[in-house]
Design a protein around this motif. Sequence first.
Motif, PDB file in Angstrom:
ATOM      1  N   PRO A  53      22.075  53.919 -15.236  1.00 18.32           N
ATOM      2  CA  PRO A  53      22.598  54.878 -14.248  1.00 18.32           C
ATOM      3  C   PRO A  53      22.067  54.553 -12.858  1.00 18.32           C
ATOM      4  N   ARG A  54      22.904  54.799 -11.857  1.00 17.43           N
ATOM      5  CA  ARG A  54      22.538  54.509 -10.476  1.00 17.43           C
ATOM      6  C   ARG A  54      23.023  55.644  -9.583  1.00 17.43           C
ATOM      7  N   ARG A 111      15.288  61.055   8.779  1.00 13.07           N
ATOM      8  CA  ARG A 111      16.454  60.160   8.779  1.00 13.07           C
ATOM      9  C   ARG A 111      16.184  59.009   7.821  1.00 13.07           C
ATOM     10  N   TRP A 112      17.222  58.533   7.167  1.00 18.03           N
ATOM     11  CA  TRP A 112      17.069  57.390   6.277  1.00 18.03           C
ATOM     12  C   TRP A 112      18.204  56.412   6.476  1.00 18.03           C
ATOM     13  N   SER A 113      17.871  55.135   6.304  1.00 13.91           N
ATOM     14  CA  SER A 113      18.863  54.067   6.395  1.00 13.91           C
ATOM     15  C   SER A 113      19.203  53.503   5.023  1.00 13.91           C
ATOM     16  N   ARG A 114      18.373  53.831   4.028  1.00 16.54           N
ATOM     17  CA  ARG A 114      18.616  53.349   2.665  1.00 16.54           C
ATOM     18  C   ARG A 114      17.999  54.328   1.673  1.00 16.54           C
ATOM     19  N   ALA A 115      18.782  54.736   0.680  1.00 13.81           N
ATOM     20  CA  ALA A 115      18.281  55.625  -0.370  1.00 13.81           C
ATOM     21  C   ALA A 115      19.044  55.315  -1.648  1.00 13.81           C
ATOM     22  N   GLU A 116      18.410  54.604  -2.565  1.00 16.01           N
ATOM     23  CA  GLU A 116      19.049  54.183  -3.812  1.00 16.01           C
ATOM     24  C   GLU A 116      18.095  54.382  -4.984  1.00 16.01           C
ATOM     25  N   TRP A 117      18.652  54.786  -6.114  1.00 19.42           N
ATOM     26  CA  TRP A 117      17.882  54.956  -7.341  1.00 19.42           C
ATOM     27  C   TRP A 117      18.628  54.291  -8.486  1.00 19.42           C
ATOM     28  N   ALA A 118      17.879  53.642  -9.371  1.00 15.04           N
ATOM     29  CA  ALA A 118      18.448  53.041 -10.579  1.00 15.04           C
ATOM     30  C   ALA A 118      17.563  53.415 -11.751  1.00 15.04           C
ATOM     31  N   GLY A 119      18.185  53.865 -12.833  1.00 15.19           N
ATOM     32  CA  GLY A 119      17.429  54.237 -14.015  1.00 15.19           C
ATOM     33  C   GLY A 119      16.998  53.023 -14.817  1.00 15.19           C
ATOM     34  N   ALA A 120      16.151  53.247 -15.801  1.00 20.51           N
ATOM     35  CA  ALA A 120      15.689  52.168 -16.669  1.00 20.51           C
ATOM     36  C   ALA A 120      16.875  51.588 -17.427  1.00 20.51           C
ATOM     37  N   SER A 121      16.902  50.279 -17.573  1.00 18.35           N
ATOM     38  CA  SER A 121      18.007  49.610 -18.253  1.00 18.35           C
ATOM     39  C   SER A 121      17.686  49.400 -19.726  1.00 18.35           C
ATOM     40  N   ALA A 140      12.834  51.975 -14.166  1.00 16.56           N
ATOM     41  CA  ALA A 140      13.558  52.683 -13.114  1.00 16.56           C
ATOM     42  C   ALA A 140      12.965  52.306 -11.761  1.00 16.56           C
ATOM     43  N   ARG A 141      13.788  52.360 -10.725  1.00 19.02           N
ATOM     44  CA  ARG A 141      13.293  52.019  -9.395  1.00 19.02           C
ATOM     45  C   ARG A 141      13.935  52.936  -8.358  1.00 19.02           C
ATOM     46  N   LEU A 142      13.196  53.139  -7.279  1.00 17.93           N
ATOM     47  CA  LEU A 142      13.664  53.944  -6.159  1.00 17.93           C
ATOM     48  C   LEU A 142      13.404  53.177  -4.879  1.00 17.93           C
ATOM     49  N   GLU A 143      14.441  52.999  -4.062  1.00 16.51           N
ATOM     50  CA  GLU A 143      14.310  52.339  -2.771  1.00 16.51           C
ATOM     51  C   GLU A 143      14.661  53.332  -1.674  1.00 16.51           C
TER      52      GLU A 143
END
Length: 208
Positions: free
Chosen positions: A146-147, A163-173, A179-182
Amino acid sequence: SVQQAQGRWALGSSLDAAVDAQLSLTQVTVRQPGGAPGPSLDSAALQLQGTGRAHTLDLRADSRAQPPSWVDTVQGTTTPPDAHTLATLRLQGGLVGAGAGAVPNGWRGTVQQFDVRSGGPAASNAPPLARGRDLQIAASWGDAAPRASVQPGRIDLLGGAVRWSRAEWAGASAGGAPARLELQAEVDPVRVAPLLARVQPDFGWSGN
Protein backbone atom coordinates in the motif's frame (compact mmCIF):
# COMPACT_ATOMS: atom_id res chain seq x y z
CA SER A 1 -19.76 3.80 24.73
CA VAL A 2 -22.32 5.59 22.57
CA GLN A 3 -25.50 7.09 24.01
CA GLN A 4 -27.26 7.27 20.65
CA ALA A 5 -26.43 6.29 17.08
CA GLN A 6 -28.47 6.76 13.94
CA GLY A 7 -27.57 5.79 10.41
CA ARG A 8 -28.91 5.02 6.98
CA TRP A 9 -27.12 3.99 3.83
CA ALA A 10 -27.63 2.82 0.27
CA LEU A 11 -24.56 1.29 -1.36
CA GLY A 12 -24.17 -0.41 -4.73
CA SER A 13 -21.73 -3.09 -5.81
CA SER A 14 -20.12 -1.19 -8.71
CA LEU A 15 -17.99 1.96 -8.88
CA ASP A 16 -20.75 3.75 -10.76
CA ALA A 17 -23.55 2.81 -8.35
CA ALA A 18 -25.07 5.57 -6.22
CA VAL A 19 -23.78 5.97 -2.67
CA ASP A 20 -25.78 7.72 0.02
CA ALA A 21 -24.83 7.21 3.67
CA GLN A 22 -25.42 9.20 6.82
CA LEU A 23 -24.31 8.46 10.38
CA SER A 24 -24.78 10.50 13.55
CA LEU A 25 -23.45 9.72 17.02
CA THR A 26 -24.24 11.38 20.36
CA GLN A 27 -22.23 11.27 23.59
CA VAL A 28 -19.38 9.02 22.52
CA THR A 29 -16.89 8.06 25.24
CA VAL A 30 -13.74 5.98 24.86
CA ARG A 31 -12.57 4.12 27.95
CA GLN A 32 -8.87 3.94 28.71
CA PRO A 33 -7.20 0.77 30.01
CA GLY A 34 -8.36 0.30 33.58
CA GLY A 35 -11.74 1.88 32.91
CA ALA A 36 -10.78 5.54 33.30
CA PRO A 37 -12.72 7.98 31.05
CA GLY A 38 -10.90 8.79 27.84
CA PRO A 39 -11.59 11.09 24.87
CA SER A 40 -15.22 11.95 24.32
CA LEU A 41 -17.44 13.51 21.67
CA ASP A 42 -20.67 15.36 22.31
CA SER A 43 -21.73 14.69 18.75
CA ALA A 44 -20.42 13.55 15.39
CA ALA A 45 -22.09 13.52 11.98
CA LEU A 46 -20.85 11.94 8.75
CA GLN A 47 -22.40 12.16 5.29
CA LEU A 48 -21.18 10.37 2.15
CA GLN A 49 -22.84 11.01 -1.22
CA GLY A 50 -22.11 10.36 -4.89
CA THR A 51 -20.78 7.18 -6.46
CA GLY A 52 -17.74 5.03 -5.92
CA ARG A 53 -15.92 6.90 -8.68
CA ALA A 54 -16.93 10.40 -7.56
CA HIS A 55 -18.13 11.12 -4.04
CA THR A 56 -18.08 13.74 -1.30
CA LEU A 57 -17.62 13.07 2.39
CA ASP A 58 -18.47 15.60 5.11
CA LEU A 59 -17.58 15.09 8.76
CA ARG A 60 -18.35 17.33 11.73
CA ALA A 61 -17.46 16.54 15.35
CA ASP A 62 -18.02 18.51 18.55
CA SER A 63 -16.23 17.73 21.83
CA ARG A 64 -15.89 19.36 25.23
CA ALA A 65 -12.23 18.34 25.25
CA GLN A 66 -9.95 21.38 25.30
CA PRO A 67 -6.40 21.85 24.03
CA PRO A 68 -3.58 22.00 26.62
CA SER A 69 -2.93 25.35 28.30
CA TRP A 70 0.28 25.98 26.34
CA VAL A 71 -1.81 26.37 23.18
CA ASP A 72 -3.29 29.58 24.62
CA THR A 73 0.24 30.80 25.27
CA VAL A 74 1.33 30.13 21.69
CA GLN A 75 -1.77 31.69 20.14
CA GLY A 76 -2.16 34.55 22.59
CA THR A 77 -5.74 33.54 23.38
CA THR A 78 -7.74 32.52 26.45
CA THR A 79 -9.89 29.41 26.19
CA PRO A 80 -13.09 29.89 28.22
CA PRO A 81 -14.04 27.19 30.77
CA ASP A 82 -17.07 26.17 28.71
CA ALA A 83 -15.06 25.83 25.50
CA HIS A 84 -15.81 23.15 22.92
CA THR A 85 -13.50 21.82 20.25
CA LEU A 86 -15.09 21.72 16.81
CA ALA A 87 -13.64 19.77 13.88
CA THR A 88 -14.91 19.77 10.30
CA LEU A 89 -13.65 17.87 7.25
CA ARG A 90 -14.72 17.76 3.61
CA LEU A 91 -13.26 15.28 1.12
CA GLN A 92 -14.02 14.91 -2.57
CA GLY A 93 -12.63 12.09 -4.68
CA GLY A 94 -13.19 8.62 -6.00
CA LEU A 95 -12.08 5.01 -6.03
CA VAL A 96 -9.99 3.88 -8.98
CA GLY A 97 -9.73 0.41 -10.50
CA ALA A 98 -7.61 -1.35 -13.06
CA GLY A 99 -10.48 -1.53 -15.59
CA ALA A 100 -14.19 -1.98 -16.11
CA GLY A 101 -15.63 -4.23 -13.42
CA ALA A 102 -12.29 -4.44 -11.59
CA VAL A 103 -11.97 -4.36 -7.83
CA PRO A 104 -10.90 -0.86 -6.72
CA ASN A 105 -7.19 -0.65 -6.03
CA GLY A 106 -6.85 2.98 -5.00
CA TRP A 107 -8.39 6.33 -4.16
CA ARG A 108 -7.61 9.80 -5.43
CA GLY A 109 -9.12 13.02 -4.24
CA THR A 110 -8.82 16.31 -2.44
CA VAL A 111 -9.21 17.40 1.14
CA GLN A 112 -11.20 20.47 0.21
CA GLN A 113 -11.15 21.72 3.76
CA PHE A 114 -10.38 20.64 7.30
CA ASP A 115 -10.63 22.87 10.32
CA VAL A 116 -10.10 22.35 14.07
CA ARG A 117 -10.76 25.12 16.57
CA SER A 118 -11.61 25.49 20.25
CA GLY A 119 -13.64 28.27 21.88
CA GLY A 120 -16.90 29.12 23.60
CA PRO A 121 -20.30 27.87 22.46
CA ALA A 122 -19.65 29.62 19.12
CA ALA A 123 -16.33 27.84 18.56
CA SER A 124 -16.66 28.50 14.83
CA ASN A 125 -15.61 32.12 15.54
CA ALA A 126 -12.43 31.15 17.44
CA PRO A 127 -8.99 31.18 15.76
CA PRO A 128 -8.17 27.81 14.18
CA LEU A 129 -5.88 25.34 15.89
CA ALA A 130 -5.29 23.64 12.54
CA ARG A 131 -6.64 24.36 9.07
CA GLY A 132 -5.95 23.18 5.55
CA ARG A 133 -7.50 23.52 2.09
CA ASP A 134 -7.19 21.83 -1.30
CA LEU A 135 -4.79 19.07 -0.26
CA GLN A 136 -4.50 16.46 -3.02
CA ILE A 137 -4.16 12.85 -1.85
CA ALA A 138 -3.58 9.58 -3.69
CA ALA A 139 -3.61 6.08 -2.18
CA SER A 140 -3.18 2.66 -3.74
CA TRP A 141 -3.41 -0.93 -2.54
CA GLY A 142 -3.77 -4.40 -4.02
CA ASP A 143 -1.01 -6.77 -5.10
CA ALA A 144 1.81 -4.33 -4.29
CA ALA A 145 2.54 -2.69 -0.96
CA PRO A 146 0.00 0.00 0.00
CA ARG A 147 1.11 3.54 -0.78
CA ALA A 148 -0.14 7.04 -0.07
CA SER A 149 1.08 10.49 -1.04
CA VAL A 150 0.07 14.11 -0.56
CA GLN A 151 0.91 16.72 -3.17
CA PRO A 152 2.92 19.76 -2.02
CA GLY A 153 0.84 22.01 0.19
CA ARG A 154 0.54 23.72 3.55
CA ILE A 155 -1.53 23.69 6.71
CA ASP A 156 -2.05 26.48 9.21
CA LEU A 157 -1.08 25.30 12.69
CA LEU A 158 -1.39 27.27 15.96
CA GLY A 159 -1.01 30.61 14.23
CA GLY A 160 1.89 29.49 12.04
CA ALA A 161 2.19 27.32 8.95
CA VAL A 162 3.80 24.05 7.93
CA ARG A 163 4.67 23.58 4.26
CA TRP A 164 5.86 20.43 2.53
CA SER A 165 7.29 19.67 -0.88
CA ARG A 166 7.20 15.88 -0.51
CA ALA A 167 5.04 13.56 1.60
CA GLU A 168 4.93 9.86 0.69
CA TRP A 169 4.32 6.66 2.64
CA ALA A 170 4.73 3.03 1.58
CA GLY A 171 3.73 0.03 3.64
CA ALA A 172 5.81 -3.08 4.21
CA SER A 173 5.98 -5.28 1.12
CA ALA A 174 5.40 -9.01 0.87
CA GLY A 175 9.06 -9.35 -0.07
CA GLY A 176 10.17 -8.11 3.33
CA ALA A 177 10.90 -4.46 2.59
CA PRO A 178 10.00 -2.33 5.64
CA ALA A 179 7.49 0.47 5.62
CA ARG A 180 8.94 3.88 4.83
CA LEU A 181 7.94 7.51 5.16
CA GLU A 182 9.47 10.35 3.15
CA LEU A 183 8.70 13.89 4.27
CA GLN A 184 10.31 17.15 3.26
CA ALA A 185 8.71 20.00 5.19
CA GLU A 186 9.49 23.33 6.79
CA VAL A 187 7.86 25.49 9.43
CA ASP A 188 7.36 29.19 8.81
CA PRO A 189 9.53 31.45 11.01
CA VAL A 190 8.01 32.07 14.45
CA ARG A 191 8.09 35.47 16.14
CA VAL A 192 9.81 34.44 19.38
CA ALA A 193 9.74 37.71 21.35
CA PRO A 194 5.93 38.04 21.49
CA LEU A 195 5.74 34.40 22.57
CA LEU A 196 8.29 34.94 25.36
CA ALA A 197 6.42 38.08 26.42
CA ARG A 198 3.28 36.02 26.93
CA VAL A 199 5.20 33.37 28.89
CA GLN A 200 7.08 35.94 31.03
CA PRO A 201 5.06 39.18 30.86
CA ASP A 202 7.12 40.87 33.62
CA PHE A 203 10.52 40.28 32.01
CA GLY A 204 10.22 43.01 29.36
CA TRP A 205 10.75 40.93 26.20
CA SER A 206 10.63 42.94 22.96
CA GLY A 207 11.65 42.55 19.34
CA ASN A 208 10.78 39.84 16.81
